[in-house]
Design a protein around this motif. Structure first.
Motif, PDB file in Angstrom:
ATOM      1  N   GLU A 130       0.828  -1.208   0.000  1.00  0.00           N
ATOM      2  CA  GLU A 130       0.000   0.000   0.000  1.00  0.00           C
ATOM      3  C   GLU A 130       0.861   1.256   0.000  1.00  0.00           C
ATOM      4  O   GLU A 130       0.567   2.224  -0.701  1.00  0.00           O
ATOM      5  CB  GLU A 130      -0.933   0.000   1.214  1.00  0.00           C
ATOM      6  N   TYR A 131       1.935   1.225   0.787  1.00  0.00           N
ATOM      7  CA  TYR A 131       2.809   2.405   0.862  1.00  0.00           C
ATOM      8  C   TYR A 131       3.430   2.728  -0.486  1.00  0.00           C
ATOM      9  O   TYR A 131       3.381   3.872  -0.954  1.00  0.00           O
ATOM     10  CB  TYR A 131       3.915   2.174   1.897  1.00  0.00           C
ATOM     11  N   HIS A 132       4.019   1.725  -1.131  1.00  0.00           N
ATOM     12  CA  HIS A 132       4.709   1.975  -2.398  1.00  0.00           C
ATOM     13  C   HIS A 132       3.732   2.270  -3.530  1.00  0.00           C
ATOM     14  O   HIS A 132       4.029   3.086  -4.402  1.00  0.00           O
ATOM     15  CB  HIS A 132       5.615   0.790  -2.757  1.00  0.00           C
ATOM     16  N   ALA A 133       2.574   1.631  -3.508  1.00  0.00           N
ATOM     17  CA  ALA A 133       1.572   1.915  -4.540  1.00  0.00           C
ATOM     18  C   ALA A 133       1.080   3.347  -4.421  1.00  0.00           C
ATOM     19  O   ALA A 133       0.925   4.058  -5.425  1.00  0.00           O
ATOM     20  CB  ALA A 133       0.414   0.934  -4.433  1.00  0.00           C
ATOM     21  N   LYS A 134       0.831   3.807  -3.205  1.00  0.00           N
ATOM     22  CA  LYS A 134       0.383   5.189  -2.999  1.00  0.00           C
ATOM     23  C   LYS A 134       1.473   6.176  -3.383  1.00  0.00           C
ATOM     24  O   LYS A 134       1.204   7.208  -4.004  1.00  0.00           O
ATOM     25  CB  LYS A 134      -0.019   5.395  -1.538  1.00  0.00           C
TER      26      LYS A 134
ATOM     27  N   ASN B  87      13.953   4.084 -10.149  1.00  0.00           N
ATOM     28  CA  ASN B  87      12.880   4.726  -9.401  1.00  0.00           C
ATOM     29  C   ASN B  87      13.406   5.350  -8.114  1.00  0.00           C
ATOM     30  O   ASN B  87      13.034   6.467  -7.751  1.00  0.00           O
ATOM     31  CB  ASN B  87      11.791   3.703  -9.079  1.00  0.00           C
ATOM     32  N   ARG B  88      14.303   4.654  -7.429  1.00  0.00           N
ATOM     33  CA  ARG B  88      14.844   5.175  -6.178  1.00  0.00           C
ATOM     34  C   ARG B  88      15.770   6.367  -6.428  1.00  0.00           C
ATOM     35  O   ARG B  88      15.763   7.333  -5.667  1.00  0.00           O
ATOM     36  CB  ARG B  88      15.597   4.067  -5.437  1.00  0.00           C
TER      37      ARG B  88
ATOM     38  N   VAL C 200      15.067  10.074  -4.617  1.00  0.00           N
ATOM     39  CA  VAL C 200      16.061  10.819  -3.832  1.00  0.00           C
ATOM     40  C   VAL C 200      16.367  12.154  -4.492  1.00  0.00           C
ATOM     41  O   VAL C 200      16.349  13.208  -3.842  1.00  0.00           O
ATOM     42  CB  VAL C 200      17.352   9.992  -3.654  1.00  0.00           C
ATOM     43  N   LEU C 201      16.646  12.127  -5.804  1.00  0.00           N
ATOM     44  CA  LEU C 201      16.988  13.354  -6.520  1.00  0.00           C
ATOM     45  C   LEU C 201      15.830  14.333  -6.525  1.00  0.00           C
ATOM     46  O   LEU C 201      16.018  15.542  -6.335  1.00  0.00           O
ATOM     47  CB  LEU C 201      17.420  13.024  -7.949  1.00  0.00           C
ATOM     48  N   ASP C 202      14.620  13.832  -6.750  1.00  0.00           N
ATOM     49  CA  ASP C 202      13.458  14.714  -6.808  1.00  0.00           C
ATOM     50  C   ASP C 202      13.229  15.407  -5.470  1.00  0.00           C
ATOM     51  O   ASP C 202      12.894  16.597  -5.414  1.00  0.00           O
ATOM     52  CB  ASP C 202      12.225  13.912  -7.215  1.00  0.00           C
TER      53      ASP C 202
ATOM     54  N   MET D  28      12.329   9.162   5.435  1.00  0.00           N
ATOM     55  CA  MET D  28      10.913   8.879   5.624  1.00  0.00           C
ATOM     56  C   MET D  28      10.133   9.035   4.328  1.00  0.00           C
ATOM     57  O   MET D  28       9.216   8.257   4.042  1.00  0.00           O
ATOM     58  CB  MET D  28      10.337   9.807   6.701  1.00  0.00           C
ATOM     59  N   LYS D  29      10.493  10.020   3.527  1.00  0.00           N
ATOM     60  CA  LYS D  29       9.780  10.255   2.272  1.00  0.00           C
ATOM     61  C   LYS D  29      10.058   9.153   1.258  1.00  0.00           C
ATOM     62  O   LYS D  29       9.151   8.696   0.553  1.00  0.00           O
ATOM     63  CB  LYS D  29      10.179  11.610   1.683  1.00  0.00           C
ATOM     64  N   VAL D  30      11.309   8.712   1.158  1.00  0.00           N
ATOM     65  CA  VAL D  30      11.694   7.755   0.120  1.00  0.00           C
ATOM     66  C   VAL D  30      11.515   6.306   0.573  1.00  0.00           C
ATOM     67  O   VAL D  30      11.043   5.467  -0.198  1.00  0.00           O
ATOM     68  CB  VAL D  30      13.157   8.001  -0.315  1.00  0.00           C
ATOM     69  N   TRP D  31      11.896   5.985   1.826  1.00  0.00           N
ATOM     70  CA  TRP D  31      11.837   4.593   2.295  1.00  0.00           C
ATOM     71  C   TRP D  31      10.691   4.318   3.276  1.00  0.00           C
ATOM     72  O   TRP D  31      10.358   3.173   3.518  1.00  0.00           O
ATOM     73  CB  TRP D  31      13.154   4.203   2.961  1.00  0.00           C
ATOM     74  N   GLY D  32      10.158   5.354   3.881  1.00  0.00           N
ATOM     75  CA  GLY D  32       9.074   5.140   4.831  1.00  0.00           C
ATOM     76  C   GLY D  32       9.531   4.885   6.248  1.00  0.00           C
ATOM     77  O   GLY D  32       8.723   4.798   7.168  1.00  0.00           O
ATOM     78  N   ASP D  33      10.840   4.783   6.481  1.00  0.00           N
ATOM     79  CA  ASP D  33      11.383   4.692   7.834  1.00  0.00           C
ATOM     80  C   ASP D  33      12.854   5.103   7.802  1.00  0.00           C
ATOM     81  O   ASP D  33      13.472   5.161   6.746  1.00  0.00           O
ATOM     82  CB  ASP D  33      11.208   3.285   8.439  1.00  0.00           C
TER      83      ASP D  33
END
Length: 234
Positions: free
Chosen positions: A116-120, A160-161, A165-167, A184-189
């Motif tokens: 769910e996290y990555h899809a969102k 994608n990663r 990070v760059l964005d 937190m924004k890129v990996w969620g933790d």
């Protein structure tokens, strides 16, 4: 809420059956494939929301398959499942373009949370890209929609990663981006492992920008990063 479509690649029959049936009971659409060599053909005519991929596969290993998937569909999130435990294996997975990494045995509940996290995150990124697809970064041009960074002499295709990070740094250019905020924004933790993995991506991005000496990714110890850019216009 609409559940996600999942491309699940796993060659262990017992595990594959359990995971597929459990996810389907939760309302997910799941297509299960056991042979890595057959995956790419299906992706020519199907756009799943996320790919859950075992690394040890017959005929085509997960690392190689992930790289090929990302060439076809750069924005498709990939979650690796594996019994491998060495840090070098995890880094190799991320460098192949993976978005997340779960060690076997794993919790189905945790897998669903990560799906769910990555899809969102992917859906939100696609929406942002529609609004602002290209930006100038010094002598470089970043195309978000196609995951391309055009340098003065070359064209770099980003994973994608890399793009995430760059964005994040580019949107906060010439201001401090806190390390925890980026994690937190890129990996969620902000776990220790993800923190070390972030270092790998920062080093890679610095190499990408070496053709323009005015561009810097400055590490601020104990704080985060300053993405110093001379000018950036849309």
């Amino acid at each position: 809420m609409k559940k996600q479509s999942i491309y699940y690649i796993e060659d262990e029959p017992y595990l594959g059956k359990i995971v597929k049936e459990t996810l389907e009971k939760e309302g997910y659409e799941v297509v299960w494939e056991t042979d890595g060599a057959k995956v790419l053909n299906r992706l020519h005519h199907w756009n799943p929301d996320i790919c859950v991929l075992d690394i040890m596969l017959p005929n085509l290993d997960g690392y190689t398959l992930c790289r090929e998937i990302k060439k076809m569909k750069p924005g498709l999130p990939v979650i690796f499942l594996t019994a491998k435990i060495e840090t070098s294996d995890l880094v190799k997975g991320f460098e192949a373009g993976g978005n997340d990494y779960m060690r076997k045995p794993f919790s189905i509940e945790e897998l669903m949370v990560r799906i769910e996290y990555h899809a969102k995150s992917s859906a939100a990124q696609e929406e942002e890209e529609k609004l602002e697809d290209e930006i100038q970064i010094g002598k470089y041009r970043l195309k978000r929609g196609s995951y391309e960074l055009t340098t003065p002499t070359d064209l770099i295709r980003l994973s994608n990663r890399d793009m995430e990070v760059l964005d994040t740094l580019a949107r906060n250019r010439n201001h401090v981006t806190e390390r925890k905020e980026l994690l937190m924004k890129v990996w969620g933790d902000d776990s220790y492992f993800n923190s070390r993995t972030l270092d790998v991506y920062i080093r890679k991005l610095r190499k990408h920008f070496r053709e323009d000496t005015r561009i810097e990714i400055v590490t601020l110890k104990g704080k985060g990063y300053l993405f110093r850019v001379p000018e950036l216009s849309h």
